[in-house]
Structures are given as structure tokens and as C-alpha cells.
Design an enzyme around this catalytic site. Structure first.
Site, PDB file in Angstrom:
ATOM      1  CG  ASN A  23     -22.879 -22.082 -25.591  1.00  0.00           C
ATOM      2  OD1 ASN A  23     -22.935 -20.850 -25.490  1.00  0.00           O
ATOM      3  ND2 ASN A  23     -23.930 -22.859 -25.405  1.00  0.00           N
ATOM      4  NE  ARG A  24     -27.270 -19.956 -28.149  1.00  0.00           N
ATOM      5  CZ  ARG A  24     -28.599 -19.900 -28.147  1.00  0.00           C
ATOM      6  NH1 ARG A  24     -29.275 -20.770 -28.868  1.00  0.00           N
ATOM      7  NH2 ARG A  24     -29.237 -18.994 -27.435  1.00  0.00           N
ATOM      8  NE  ARG A  46     -27.215 -18.108 -18.088  1.00  0.00           N
ATOM      9  CZ  ARG A  46     -28.356 -17.511 -17.777  1.00  0.00           C
ATOM     10  NH1 ARG A  46     -29.505 -18.174 -17.914  1.00  0.00           N
ATOM     11  NH2 ARG A  46     -28.380 -16.274 -17.336  1.00  0.00           N
ATOM     12  CB  VAL A  61     -22.901 -12.803 -16.911  1.00  0.00           C
ATOM     13  CG1 VAL A  61     -21.853 -13.540 -17.729  1.00  0.00           C
ATOM     14  CG2 VAL A  61     -24.185 -12.609 -17.697  1.00  0.00           C
ATOM     15  CE1 TYR A 152     -30.133  -8.550 -27.530  1.00  0.00           C
ATOM     16  CE2 TYR A 152     -30.621  -7.188 -29.441  1.00  0.00           C
ATOM     17  CZ  TYR A 152     -29.835  -8.134 -28.807  1.00  0.00           C
ATOM     18  OH  TYR A 152     -28.754  -8.666 -29.467  1.00  0.00           O
ATOM     19  CE  LYS A 156     -26.825  -7.231 -26.979  1.00  0.00           C
ATOM     20  NZ  LYS A 156     -25.565  -7.936 -26.630  1.00  0.00           N
TER      21      LYS A 156
END
Length: 246
Positions: A23-24, A46, A61, A152, A156
Site C-alpha cells: 500500500n505504500r 493491514r 502476516v 531488523y 533481513k
């Protein structure tokens, strides 16, 4: 007499593509790039806000049941998912000694375990089709590390091991699995940085600028296209040279 036998229905054009977190930012640009190619694109969000021309599917998710429901919705509308782009991710940045259990577990569950749920479900349909393209969106941070982003970076970096293991498991069935690792990209997340922070970051990047979301999308659509049919288990950096291919 004229033959009035109705013509068979036309086959749907394009492939069934699912982009999570579309969405972005980067995810939105990826979804729009696939739409421009004529693919049938579904986007998980969401709270809504999917790009025009896409199927907006609400999904968290971190919830296995929500992931299953999302795939059923996409399959009913577009058929089995042929291209999966696992992009949904979050950050909870703080220094290691201040990082709470929740800071750690929420990022790992969304970015790494959430991706596991997506690829496991998508691969079932791809195995039946004997073809498929899976692209995981990692980060240069997963290759280089970053202070304040232990959670993070770990999530990743984990995507690389996941993708390469899947490449070995699924390759014989015509399914490729690759990783795109963006560097600093012009998105809402980087838009909150101060001018001083932005200038310092640009000094680290050999190309001296941020990427556009569309440049990341270009790498993704290439991996999902015909010209990358013999590419699997690869990590494609889109970072202006920041990571130098690590």
C-alpha cells in the site's frame, strides 16, 4: 444456418501476482509495476489503500489463519499465485541493551517468520503448476549491519538463507527464489530523517543519492520476468554501491 455456438471464454491475461505490504513505498511501486505489465495483482495491506488496479486483501502476516485466508481470496479472484513478492516488514529500532523482548520478537515474527508463512503457502500452488517466481525483499542492512537495528538486520539477513535454501529445494520444479536488497530509498520511512542525517547517508553511497521505489521495482520485475529464468538463489543489491554486493 449460422453457427451460434458461443465462443469459449478468454483466458485471463497476465500472471497472478501477490505483493505483501503493497500500500505504500517500495511495495506500492512493485505492485504498480506489475499492473503496468498487464499482470493480475493482489496486494496485502493491514488497513487498505492498495494501488488502483489491484485486489486489496487485508492480511496480517503474523497470523497464520489470516495468511491462509488471503491466499484463498487471491486464488478465487486471480488463480494460483505465480509470482510472490514478500515485502511486508516493520522496524523497532533501538540499541541492543535497550531492546526489549517485544522489540525483537515482533520484528522477527513479521519480517522473517511472516515471510516463511507466505512462501510455504505460495510454494504449494507453484509446485502444482511446476513454475513460479518468489522474490524476498531484504535490505542492505542485512548485509552490512546497522547500530540500533540488531532485530531488523537479523530478520533481513535471515531472508538470504531462506531464499537460498528454497532455491535448492524448489529449483527442479521450475520455481526460482531470489532476494532484492535495497539500500536507502525515498519513502515515508526515510522521509522522517533530518537534513543532516540525509546528507550523512548520501556521503556513504557511491552514487550520492537515494534510490527511487521504482528502481527497486525494476529489479523485482526483472527477476520475475523471462530474462531472469536462469537466476535463482541470487541477492540483487539496489543500494547505489553502499554494500558493494555483500
Amino acid at each position: 444456418m449460422t453457427d451460434e455456438t458461443p465462443a469459449p471464454p478468454e483466458a485471463p491475461s497476465g500472471r497472478s501476482v501477490l505483493v505483501t505490504g503493497g500500500n505504500r513505498g517500495i511495495g506500492r511501486a512493485i505492485a504498480e509495476a506489475f499492473v503496468a505489465q498487464g499482470d493480475r495483482v493482489a496486494v496485502t495491506t493491514r488497513n487498505g489503500g492498495a494501488p488502483d488496479g489491484t485486489l486489496d486483501v487485508r492480511c496480517d502476516v503474523t497470523d497464520p489463519e489470516a495468511v491462509e485466508a488471503a491466499f484463498r481470496t487471491v486464488e478465487e479472484a486471480h488463480g494460483p499465485v505465480e509470482v510472490l513478492v514478500a515485502n511486508a516488514g516493520i522496524t523497532h529500532d533501538t540499541l541492543l541493551l535497550r531492546m526489549s523482548e517485544e522489540d525483537w520478537s515482533s520484528v522477527i515474527d513479521t519480517n522473517l517468520t511472516g515471510t516463511f508463512r507466505l512462501v510455504k503457502r505460495a510454494s504449494k500452488g507453484m509446485l502444482r503448476l511446476k513454475r513460479g517466481r518468489i522474490v524476498l525483499i531484504s535490505s542492505v542492512v542485512g548485509m552490512l549491519g546497522s547500530p540500533g537495528q540488531v532485530n531488523y538486520a537479523a530478520s533481513k539477513a535471515g531472508l538470504v538463507g531462506m531464499a537460498r535454501s528454497m532455491a535448492r529445494e524448489l529449483g527442479s520444479r521450475g520455481i526460482t527464489t531470489n532476494v532484492v536488497a535495497p539500500g536507502y530509498v525515498e519513502t515515508d520511512m526515510t522521509g522522517v530523517l533530518t537534513d543532516e542525517q540525509r546528507a550523512a547517508i548520501k556521503q556513504q553511497v557511491p552514487l550520492g543519492r537515494y534510490a527511487s521505489p521504482q528502481e527497486v521495482a525494476g529489479a523485482v520485475t526483472w527477476l520475475a520476468g523471462d530474462h531472469a529464468a536462469y537466476v535463482t538463489g541470487a541477492v540483487i543489491p539496489v543500494d547505489g554501491g553502499l554494500g558493494m554486493g555483500h
